[in-house]
Design an enzyme around this catalytic site. Structure first.
Site, PDB file in Angstrom:
ATOM      1  N   GLU A 188      -4.546  -0.341   6.212  1.00 50.48           N
ATOM      2  CA  GLU A 188      -4.229  -0.500   4.804  1.00 50.48           C
ATOM      3  C   GLU A 188      -3.874  -1.965   4.563  1.00 50.48           C
ATOM      4  O   GLU A 188      -3.196  -2.582   5.383  1.00 50.48           O
ATOM      5  CB  GLU A 188      -3.037   0.378   4.412  1.00 50.48           C
ATOM      6  CG  GLU A 188      -2.571   0.150   2.980  1.00 50.48           C
ATOM      7  CD  GLU A 188      -1.505   1.141   2.550  1.00 50.48           C
ATOM      8  OE1 GLU A 188      -1.884   2.229   2.079  1.00 50.48           O
ATOM      9  OE2 GLU A 188      -0.309   0.825   2.698  1.00 50.48           O
ATOM     10  N   ASP A 218       4.240  -0.066   9.015  1.00 47.60           N
ATOM     11  CA  ASP A 218       4.211  -0.633   7.670  1.00 47.60           C
ATOM     12  C   ASP A 218       4.576  -2.122   7.641  1.00 47.60           C
ATOM     13  O   ASP A 218       5.391  -2.588   8.429  1.00 47.60           O
ATOM     14  CB  ASP A 218       5.183   0.166   6.790  1.00 47.60           C
ATOM     15  CG  ASP A 218       5.013  -0.109   5.317  1.00 47.60           C
ATOM     16  OD1 ASP A 218       3.957  -0.641   4.923  1.00 47.60           O
ATOM     17  OD2 ASP A 218       5.941   0.218   4.546  1.00 47.60           O
TER      18      ASP A 218
END
Length: 426
Positions: free
Chosen positions: A196, A85
């Site tokens: 993402e 992330d």
């Protein structure tokens, strides 16, 4: 690394839910929540940002090993993704790719002009002139229109294109460059991957023209985009429920989802998703089940609930410590709580009052809603200071290790509510 043979996978555009774990002991509870909620949403168990790893003194390999070990202990044999992330550099990519992550979240927020929405036209043109040479897509979109399946028309007039170029131009270039590095690293090792893009950590919402241009440019430059996190309207503060007009948000979500379907398809991603139960069903409806929800800090807060149940004195000590650290540690977080908004621990006479003020209890929350207690934000932002404290961090982990069934049950109840709220809109 863990001895399990489980291999993390790419999940594509299926509905998915990310279970962040800042300590390394939460995965059995996450698995139990998935078991109770049933099918329909796929999990991402290994998930942590580079920033969180630094604040907790963890490594990418350790995060992966802890999650895989927890999955093995809980008997999970289904699929899982693995989210590296908030990646900002090629070095971030290299260490997480080597650890086996498959879902790479690019965060170009440092390259976003956070003031772009406030510039008048003269200033906007001056800013654009300084970045024009790095923008090769200007003529592609100028004065174009796009009609979405919702009936909404996106008008890419000169002002909209100017603002997007100033606001996101450098961020697009950085994201594309990082995506190319991810592709090279993963393909050279014959490893599957998906990307993402996160542009949610900004003060100003992502407009429909900006979403359209950013996503279209990423896709045209070969980014393997499976999910995009715009900055949606309203307030997505850490640790508490959504603040804003839910009906207006759902209308906006439908338009953003229509862009994702038209250009991709790719999922819409909701970051700071912990405890935002009031908007879960609208998100699921608006996206027709093509969503990703990312949580992180809420599992840490539930760990503190275990501490409160088994060692109230330690919990009080943690609260006092966090209040001392809060004004410093909150600097990188979107929160509104003040020290005055939550009573000091010494003013709260028992464990129930402590829980209500600093964690809140599901029994006190109306159905379909999430937590709102300001004290949660004080504990949320200070997690790194607590976990790296030589005494409190050690004691917290010892309590969780001594009472794994309590932690698993608390997490299972907590996340089953999250997952069921999402499934209500599917």
């Amino acid at each position: 690394m863990a001895t399990t043979t489980h291999k993390c996978k790419t999940l594509g555009t299926a509905a998915s839910f990310g279970f962040g774990d800042r300590i390394g002991l939460a995965t059995p509870g996450h698995v139990e929540a998935m078991n109770r909620a049933g099918s329909g949403i796929l999990p991402i168990f290994p998930q942590q940002s580079i920033r969180e790893m630094a604040r907790t003194s963890r490594t990418a390999e350790g995060v992966m090993s802890d999650a895989l070990t927890g999955m093995q202990q809980a008997g999970w044999t289904g699929p899982t993704g693995a989210d590296a992330d908030h990646l900002k550099t090629t070095a971030d990519v290299d260490v997480t790719a080597a650890a086996g992550f498959t879902f790479f979240t690019i965060d170009p927020s440092e390259h976003v002009d956070q003031q772009a929405d406030n510039y008048d036209e003269v200033t906007l043109r001056e800013k654009f002139a300084s970045v024009r040479t790095s923008i090769d897509w200007w003529d592609t979109y100028l004065n174009q229109e796009a009609t979405l399946s919702t009936g909404t028309k996106i008008t890419l007039d000169e002002l909209a294109c100017l603002r997007c170029a100033v606001k996101y131009g450098a961020a697009i270039n950085h994201a594309v460059g990082l995506a190319n590095h991810i592709r090279q690293v993963q393909e050279s090792a014959s490893r599957e991957y998906e990307i993402e893009l996160s542009v949610d950590e900004t003060d100003q919402p992502t407009t429909l023209p900006e979403h359209y241009i950013v996503a279209d440019q990423c896709l045209k430059n070969g980014m393997k985009l499976v999910s995009l996190a715009p900055r949606f309207i309203g307030d997505f503060e850490k640790g508490v429920d959504y603040k804003g007009d839910i009906s207006a948000l759902e209308r906006s979500l439908k338009d953003h989802a229509a862009i994702a379907e038209q250009l991709g398809p790719y999922k819409l991603s909701l970051h700071s998703g912990s405890d935002k139960l009031s908007i879960y069903a609208p998100l699921a409806r608006a996206t027709n089940g093509q969503f990703h929800v990312k949580t992180a800090g809420t599992s840490y807060l539930e760990a503190l609930r275990v501490v409160l149940r088994h060692d109230e004195a330690l919990f009080r000590q943690i609260v006092d410590f966090c209040r001392d650290r809060y004004d410093t540690d909150k600097a990188t977080y979107h929160v509104s709580a003040t020290l005055e908004s939550a009573a000091p621990a010494c003013d709260l006479s028992n464990d129930i009052a402590l829980e209500q003020a600093y964690l809140e209890r599901w029994s006190d929350v109306p159905k379909g809603k999430g937590f709102t207690a300001p004290g949660r934000q004080i504990l949320h932002c200070t997690f790194g200071s607590v976990l790296t404290h030589p005494e409190m961090g050690k004691q917290l982990r010892e309590i969780l290790s001594a009472h794994p069934d309590t932690y698993t049950e608390i997490l299972a109840e907590h996340f089953e509510r999250h997952l069921q709220a999402l499934k209500a809109g599917m």
